[in-house]
Structure formats: C-alpha cells, structure tokens
Write an enzyme that holds these catalytic residues in place. Structure first.
Site, PDB file in Angstrom:
ATOM      1  N   SER A 249     -16.167   3.516   8.747  1.00 26.43           N
ATOM      2  CA  SER A 249     -15.086   2.757   9.374  1.00 26.43           C
ATOM      3  C   SER A 249     -15.635   1.937  10.546  1.00 26.43           C
ATOM      4  O   SER A 249     -16.508   1.111  10.358  1.00 26.43           O
ATOM      5  CB  SER A 249     -13.956   3.715   9.799  1.00 26.43           C
ATOM      6  OG  SER A 249     -12.783   3.014  10.133  1.00 26.43           O
TER       7      SER A 249
ATOM      8  N   GLU B  15     -15.399  -1.496   1.822  1.00 33.12           N
ATOM      9  CA  GLU B  15     -14.186  -0.682   1.739  1.00 33.12           C
ATOM     10  C   GLU B  15     -13.290  -1.095   2.892  1.00 33.12           C
ATOM     11  O   GLU B  15     -13.740  -1.737   3.836  1.00 33.12           O
ATOM     12  CB  GLU B  15     -14.523   0.813   1.815  1.00 33.12           C
ATOM     13  CG  GLU B  15     -15.168   1.278   3.126  1.00 33.12           C
ATOM     14  CD  GLU B  15     -14.163   1.596   4.227  1.00 33.12           C
ATOM     15  OE1 GLU B  15     -13.033   2.016   3.918  1.00 33.12           O
ATOM     16  OE2 GLU B  15     -14.503   1.414   5.419  1.00 33.12           O
TER      17      GLU B  15
ATOM     18  N   HIS C 132     -12.215   5.291   3.074  1.00 41.37           N
ATOM     19  CA  HIS C 132     -11.141   6.086   3.667  1.00 41.37           C
ATOM     20  C   HIS C 132     -10.462   6.935   2.589  1.00 41.37           C
ATOM     21  O   HIS C 132      -9.299   6.758   2.242  1.00 41.37           O
ATOM     22  CB  HIS C 132     -10.136   5.174   4.364  1.00 41.37           C
ATOM     23  CG  HIS C 132     -10.663   4.564   5.629  1.00 41.37           C
ATOM     24  ND1 HIS C 132     -11.514   3.481   5.630  1.00 41.37           N
ATOM     25  CD2 HIS C 132     -10.469   4.903   6.930  1.00 41.37           C
ATOM     26  CE1 HIS C 132     -11.813   3.170   6.886  1.00 41.37           C
ATOM     27  NE2 HIS C 132     -11.199   4.013   7.682  1.00 41.37           N
TER      28      HIS C 132
END
Length: 297
Positions: free
Chosen positions: A109, A200, A270
């Site tokens: 992230s 992502e 995630h």
C-alpha cells in the site's frame, strides 16, 4: 538489483509506522508469527504515536525509521500499516548506512513509496502483508516467511478469463497504482523499461483508475514493459453516472495495443490472500489457457 542478506533464526526485525498511526493494542498476533519463525522483535518509537491521522510528526516517523536503518542489529524493517504519509518523511531519510549494510523493507500500500525509492537506488524489497494484516491467510504468511528467509518462491494460479497469454522475464517493479502514479516525475519514480509491472489498488473511483492508467500510457511506461501482473482492485467506487467499465476492464482497454502477457486477479494487494512479491527481483512469467506461473529467480 541488490538483495539484502536473508534472515536467519535469531535475527531481529523492527516494526515501525511510516504513515497512518497505530494506537491499538493489535500487534501480538504478528509478534507471535515472528517468534514462531525464530525471530526477535523490536517495536519502534512511532507505534502508539498519535498526530491526527499520522503516527507522529514527519520528523518523528523519519527518526524512528532512521534508527532502524542505522542499527546493524536490525535485519529487516516491517511497516505496521499503510494509509498515507510515507512520502512526507522520505526526503528526511539518509540511506548512507543502509547502502553499507542493506536490510529488507517490508510492507504494501503506502509503503510503495519506499519500494519505489529503493528500486531507484538498486535494492530489492518485499511487497507483502503487514503486522496489522490480522486476516492474512496462512499462504500469505508463509510467502512472507519464505521471502525473508530466502527460500524458493514460485506461484501458480488458475487462468483468469481476462488474461493475455504469453511468456516474459524481467525485473519485477510496482505496487499500489495510486502511489506509483503520485511518484512519476519525482526522483523516486520507477523505471519501467524492460520490467514486469505489478499493480493493485483499493477504494478508488473507476475514473481515477482510468486517469492513472492513461498517465502510465502517456509517460511511456506501458510501452516499455515486458509484462503486467494485476493484483486486487478492491472496493472500487463509481459515480452516479457510471464510468461503464470495471477496474480490470479499464486496465484491459488501456493496455490492449501492447503485445505482452498480462495476468489478472493475482492474489496480492489489499486482500487476505496477499502473497509476497520480491520487488527488484528478476522473475519468469507465463500465462496460458490453464494457469499462470510466476517464478522468482
């Protein structure tokens, strides 16, 4: 790309916050994982700090990270969670001692900021679960352990109907699409030339996905790639007037002119089943009508 020394039993890993605060008493499960792997744990001074959304000031987060970078007894740094804020402390860091004695930086992230910066410096890092990933699958945990300890890493997943078949090899780069997009034009931007790109994202509007993919196309990133791996595109949002495509269809549309293999819905990002990826490592990729295989060399 330089790989830091792999961990061995008895080594110490530090848990720090580079972005969003972590003030809950929620680290015991992750500490137990590490202990079961034979590792010792140091909790950084940023754990528990509270400055609005962030784990203390930029200076406090940078100082904690710097302490772990410079400590020769710390063999890996595990970022506790993402959110936002790592980029705010990045330019306060001094990587001089890191270059003398590299260590693994782990997370995903917002930690993509560090992965991308390390990539420009020529170092490998690990995109994988974080200490607050309490719902992580056993496969995800085991993939992180293998990555840290230098064991063989290979993934085989069922063929996705959107996949584009083919073979490719190249150095793996990437991470969170929003973060990669935000870094283009900065000294921390990845070089896409002859690379395999992993992307992502989470909680983004669909038109934002299109905007970011168009940026990658227009800045020349996509045309220079050897392959693409698309992980979780999780909890995407749409406007009252629909965009008309989901996230994967947007990526497919923007990349349709490139004759490269693309794997969709790879278990990373995630997701509870967030498999570790060694960024900066050369991989071999194959997508066919039965399965997709990724082998880390």
């Amino acid at each position: 790309m330089i790989a830091p020394p792999y961990l061995k039993k008895g080594d110490t890993i530090a848990i720090v916050a580079t972005a969003r605060k972590n003030i809950e008493d929620n680290l015991q499960p992750a500490i137990s994982w590490l202990k079961n792997w034979g590792l010792e744990v140091v909790i950084g001074s940023t754990i528990g700090l509270d400055k609005n959304q962030l784990a203390g000031t930029d200076e406090q987060r940078a100082a904690d990270f710097q302490t772990q970078l410079d400590n020769p007894n710390i063999k890996a740094i595990w970022c506790v969670r993402g959110g936002y804020g790592t980029v705010r402390m990045l330019d306060l860091l001094d990587f001089t001692k890191f270059k003398q004695s590299p260590k693994w930086i782990v997370g995903f992230s917002d930690v993509t900021v560090l992965h991308s910066h390390l990539n420009t410096m020529g170092y490998q890092s690990i995109h994988g679960i974080m200490p607050v990933s309490s719902k992580a699958t056993e496969d995800a945990k085991e993939s992180l352990r293998k990555s840290l300890f230098g064991e063989s890493l290979k993934y085989t997943v069922p063929c996705d109907q959107m996949n584009r078949y083919g073979k490719a090899s190249g150095v793996l780069v990437g991470g969170n699409l929003s973060i990669l997009y935000s870094l283009f034009g900065s000294p921390s931007a990845i070089d896409c030339t002859d690379k395999i790109l992993f992307i992502e994202d989470l909680d983004e509007y669909l038109y934002h996905i299109d905007r970011m993919m168009m940026n990658l196309k227009r800045n020349g990133c996509l045309e220079s790639l050897k392959g693409i791996i698309v992980g979780g595109m999780t909890k995407m949002k749409d406007n009252d007037i629909p965009w008309g495509k989901n996230a994967l269809e947007i990526i497919d549309d923007v990349t349709k002119t490139y004759k490269i293999p693309i794997i969709y819905n790879f278990p990373a990002g995630h997701l509870a089943d967030n498999h570790a990826l060694i960024l900066g490592r050369k991989i071999s990729l194959e997508a066919n009508d039965l399965e997709s295989t990724i082998v880390f060399e």
